[in-house]
Scaffold this active site. Structure first.
Site, PDB file in Angstrom:
ATOM      1  N   ASP A 320       0.704  -1.184   0.458  1.00 59.90           N
ATOM      2  CA  ASP A 320       0.173  -0.032  -0.431  1.00 59.90           C
ATOM      3  C   ASP A 320       1.156   1.165  -0.355  1.00 59.90           C
ATOM      4  O   ASP A 320       1.886   1.136   0.521  1.00 59.90           O
ATOM      5  CB  ASP A 320      -0.924  -0.353   1.228  1.00 59.90           C
ATOM      6  N   ASP A 560      -2.314  -1.381   6.327  1.00 60.48           N
ATOM      7  CA  ASP A 560      -2.101  -1.075   7.788  1.00 60.48           C
ATOM      8  C   ASP A 560      -3.739  -0.980   8.027  1.00 60.48           C
ATOM      9  O   ASP A 560      -4.298  -0.626   9.150  1.00 60.48           O
ATOM     10  CB  ASP A 560      -1.898   0.156   8.411  1.00 60.48           C
ATOM     11  N   ASP A 564      -8.192  -3.526   4.371  1.00 55.91           N
ATOM     12  CA  ASP A 564      -6.639  -3.967   3.385  1.00 55.91           C
ATOM     13  C   ASP A 564      -6.560  -5.876   3.954  1.00 55.91           C
ATOM     14  O   ASP A 564      -6.634  -6.710   3.459  1.00 55.91           O
ATOM     15  CB  ASP A 564      -5.147  -3.867   4.135  1.00 55.91           C
TER      16      ASP A 564
END
Length: 807
Positions: A320, A560, A564
């Protein structure tokens, strides 16, 4: 190639659009206390069903009553029946395996039970026309609930009245708040950043979006471990031949040879126990546990043992942008004055910053350069994702407007698009005049009716902001590239912004960026060769992970946010960054406790060390398995007794396999784990197994020249021990001081056991004559020759395209 199936169980999660078909609006006075109580009793409360999961007794039972354990317990029971207690030492390995497996399963269960997305702060439903307080679990379907800035939605709701800005980043990954008004959905797990609304709960408990998202996260999945798969396959193969082979051996000993049962049982058990690689399973568990401890010292929490292995095998790493490659903060890169000079732009920026107490990421970036002014504003208009701008009015009639150029200015300079293509977040600061001077702190609605702003008179300038990248992120990406790991960046942000960050970090092929928001699932699957994927929803992140896996890749995923979690659970190795959502940390196999992506190379190196050494030392264990199986099959046809006693195999295994393997498993190893584990270890073990089998048969044949069984068995055991030690030396090459010392100590220990405790290990060395010792020497030297020749051949088969490595 076919598209991968959805990695989750059940249908993909979709954000709702429009009102549900069975939606019935609740009156403005809310539900009555009686109505709320009736719905509570009808099971329409905002309570999630406890996950069934596995109970503690079930977990203990699954780890205790395995096929591996049942085989060992059955053999131990047979030995106990004939009073052969010394030969039962192998049970220590069985209990160790069971304990480690149980502890890991209980840890995984505890972590999954901790998964939580929703807070448990009091909510404010309207009951009988009065706003009250109650726990979120006492809310019911149809409740009217008042939400204010800072509140989190405990269930999915439809706005009844009012407007707000909702932060849905936990669910979608979009960093900007979303403006919501009457009739719009507010999803459970999102936060209000501004405004006040009254919303009707439309989906509660298990039916809410957050509950369904957490349901996927809580499902216990089987670890995607090639090591575990191959070990289970090996045990399955052995179990299929072990019992029938053991029965045949016992019948041969007891009926054909008419050996007393006190001899037939230990002899049969020795053959069977030798075929079970119990030490290999224990070594794998202990080596992985040692890796857990080492990674803990590097501030990495391992929540699933086999996550270490899959990380070592990873060849695609999905990252990410926010929080991983960047710190999550913005920095001001450049200020460009337009209709004023630099001093004028500075003064206007300071004046604007002084009007706002709250500090968004954008305002914090500006405040790091410009001091906030002390002037009290007449009114302020907070930023919203719908307006894409904010404003402050002052007593002299000046209105300062800050926001996206296309939302602030009627005509946007062409240079703005160029800056955006370069990855900058561009803000325009413009000046307007209100119809009249307002009093300080005048109500917002008096100056900014419905969010309307006066026409812009001039554009003071532009601010070019960019994401703050982590200092060592570029070196980390370069390390992965050098190690043959492909890096893919998945983000909910604009792909141009993500690509700009990637270019700054030197990521190869950063121009291969796609806007996934405009693609169908089929088009997204076809675009999987790209490097940058922007505007991804949680479900489509999971789809991409499945696409990479369908191509045969081992995929690691970092994240995080709760958005996700679906992709993390679908990946082969999931890595959470500490400091993000707590639910994400609990859902991942590994957690970087310092939240620093740049520590990943050290974590990967540790995983490679563990798996590389397990692969190298596993061949030692399979030597015993293979020669035990070979001897058992041959002796069914040959008129010879089985050469070994169980305690002799325990001695040989401990000194040539078990003890040295645990030391070798801690050696450095940096090569990415590749190839098929089972094929590799069988090729490496076969030469030693053939050498021991040949020597054992040769030693037992000496019985036909008048040698007693006890002497022949002693020669076979000593020969097997020496060949095992030579095989150990070959595995240890190239020698270091530690490896040389290890080989020397194991050799001394074997010699000492044979010399000092011969009766304990059924070694009749005192009965060997000179002729016997000569025969023993010739047999053992021939075994060494078979071992060395077999090693060379195995090397050619394992690496057919490489030059032969010197043995």
């Amino acid at each position: 190639m076919k598209q991968p199936n959805d990695s989750g169980s059940g249908q993909a999660l979709k954000l709702p659009v429009g009102l549900p078909e069975d939606y019935i609006a609740t009156a403005e006075t809310g539900l009555s206390a009686a109505e709320a109580q009736a719905r509570l009793q009808a099971g329409q409360a905002n309570r999630q069903t406890a996950q069934p999961g596995k109970t503690v007794p079930q977990i203990i039972g699954e780890n205790l009553f395995t096929l591996f354990n049942l085989l060992n317990f059955a053999l131990a029971f047979c030995l106990a029946l004939v009073g052969s207690w010394r030969n039962m030492l192998f049970l220590g390995v069985v209990f160790s395996n069971t304990l480690i497996g149980t502890v890991q399963s209980l840890r995984a269960r505890a972590m999954l039970n901790k998964l939580r997305l929703l807070q448990e702060k009091p909510c404010h439903p309207i009951r009988d026309g009065v706003e009250t307080d109650c726990p979120p679990t006492d809310l019911v379907l149809g409740d009217l609930v008042v939400f204010r800035a800072g509140d989190q939605l405990p269930a999915d709701a439809i706005i009844h009245s009012g407007s707000c800005a909702a932060d849905e980043s936990l669910l979608t990954g979009e960093s900007d708040p979303v403006q919501r008004g009457q009739g719009d959905w507010l999803m459970s797990g999102s936060f209000l950043t501004e405004g006040k609304v009254t919303a009707q709960l439309a989906a509660v408990g298990d039916e809410s979006y957050a509950a369904r998202l957490m349901g996927d996260a809580r499902r216990i999945r089987s670890p995607k471990s090639e090591l575990m798969t191959d070990l289970n396959r090996l045990v399955s193969w052995i179990s299929r031949i072990l019992v029938p082979l053991g029965i045949l051996l016992f019948l041969r000993e007891y009926l054909t040879r008419e050996a007393p049962i006190e001899e037939a049982v230990p002899s049969t058990v020795a053959a069977m126990i030798g075929m079970i690689p119990e030490g290999l399973i224990l070594l794998t568990s202990v080596a992985l546990m040692a890796g857990v401890v080492k990674l803990g010292r590097r501030k990495t929490l391992v929540q699933e043992l086999f996550g270490i292995e899959t990380l070592a095998r990873t060849d695609v790493l999905c990252l990410d942008k926010t929080g991983t490659l960047t710190t999550g903060e913005m920095t001001l890169d450049q200020a460009v004055p337009l209709d004023t000079d630099e001093a004028g732009l500075t003064a206007a920026a300071s004046r604007f910053l002084g009007a706002f107490e709250a500090r968004s990421g954008t305002l914090r970036a500006l405040a790091a350069v410009y001091p906030a002014g002390a002037e009290t504003p007449a009114a302020t208009l907070p930023f919203s994702s719908a307006r894409k701008k904010s404003a402050a009015a002052f007593a002299d009639g000046t209105v300062l407007i800050l926001g996206a150029p296309s939302f602030v200015l009627d005509t946007v300079p062409a240079q703005v698009e160029t800056w955006a293509e370069q990855g900058f977040r561009v803000l325009a600061l413009a000046e307007a005049k209100s119809d009249g001077a307002g009093a300080p702190c005048a109500p917002q609605q008096e100056l900014f009716q419905g969010g309307e702003l006066p026409p812009v008179e001039r554009c003071l300038g532009f601010f070019l902001l960019r994401d703050t990248v982590r200092p060592a992120a570029a070196d980390t990406l370069a390390w992965f590239r050098a190690e043959g790991v492909s890096v893919k960046i998945m983000s909910g942000d604009d792909p141009r912004t993500v690509a700009a960050v990637a270019r700054r970090l030197g990521l190869a092929e950063a121009e291969k960026a796609v806007d996934c928001g405009a693609l169908t699932d089929e088009e997204l699957f076809a675009a999987r060769d790209a490097v940058i994927f922007g505007r991804l929803t949680p479900d489509r992140k999971r789809l991409l992970v499945g696409a990479f896996q369908a191509d045969g890749h081992t995929v690691a995923m970092t994240g995080d946010g709760v958005n996700d979690i679906p992709a993390l659970k679908a990946s082969d190795c999931s890595i959470a960054m500490a400091g993000g959502a707590e639910a994400t940390e609990h859902a991942a196999q590994l957690v970087l406790m310092d939240g620093d992506f740049t520590s990943l190379p050290a974590v990967v190196a540790e995983g490679r060390r563990v798996i590389g050494n397990i692969t190298r030392t596993a061949s030692l264990f399979l030597v015993k398995t293979l020669y035990s199986a070979i001897l058992a099959i041959l002796l069914l046809a040959l008129p010879l007794r089985y050469p070994f006693q169980p305690i002799q195999l325990t001695l040989i295994s401990a000194l040539s396999i078990g003890v040295p393997s645990f030391f070798l498993a801690l050696e450095p190893s940096h090569e990415r784990a590749k190839g098929k584990f089972l094929r590799q270890v069988i090729l490496r073990a076969a030469p030693g197994a053939l050498a021991v089998s040949a020597c054992a048969i040769a030693a037992m044949i000496t019985q036909h020249r008048g040698t007693s069984y006890e002497v022949a068995s002693t020669m076979a055991a000593l020969s097997a021990g020496l060949i095992g030690l030579v095989n150990l030396a070959l595995v240890c090459r190239p020698f270091t001081k530690l490896r040389a010392l290890l080989c020397a100590l194991m050799t001394l220990a074997f010699g000492g056991a044979a010399a000092l405790f011969p009766k304990v290990f059924f070694l009749h060395t005192a009965e060997l004559t000179g002729s016997n010792w000569l025969s023993f020497g010739i047999i053992t030297l021939c075994g060494f020759g078979i071992l060395l020749a077999g090693k060379r051949l195995a090397e050619r088969l394992e690496h057919p395209g490489n030059k032969q490595r010197k043995i």
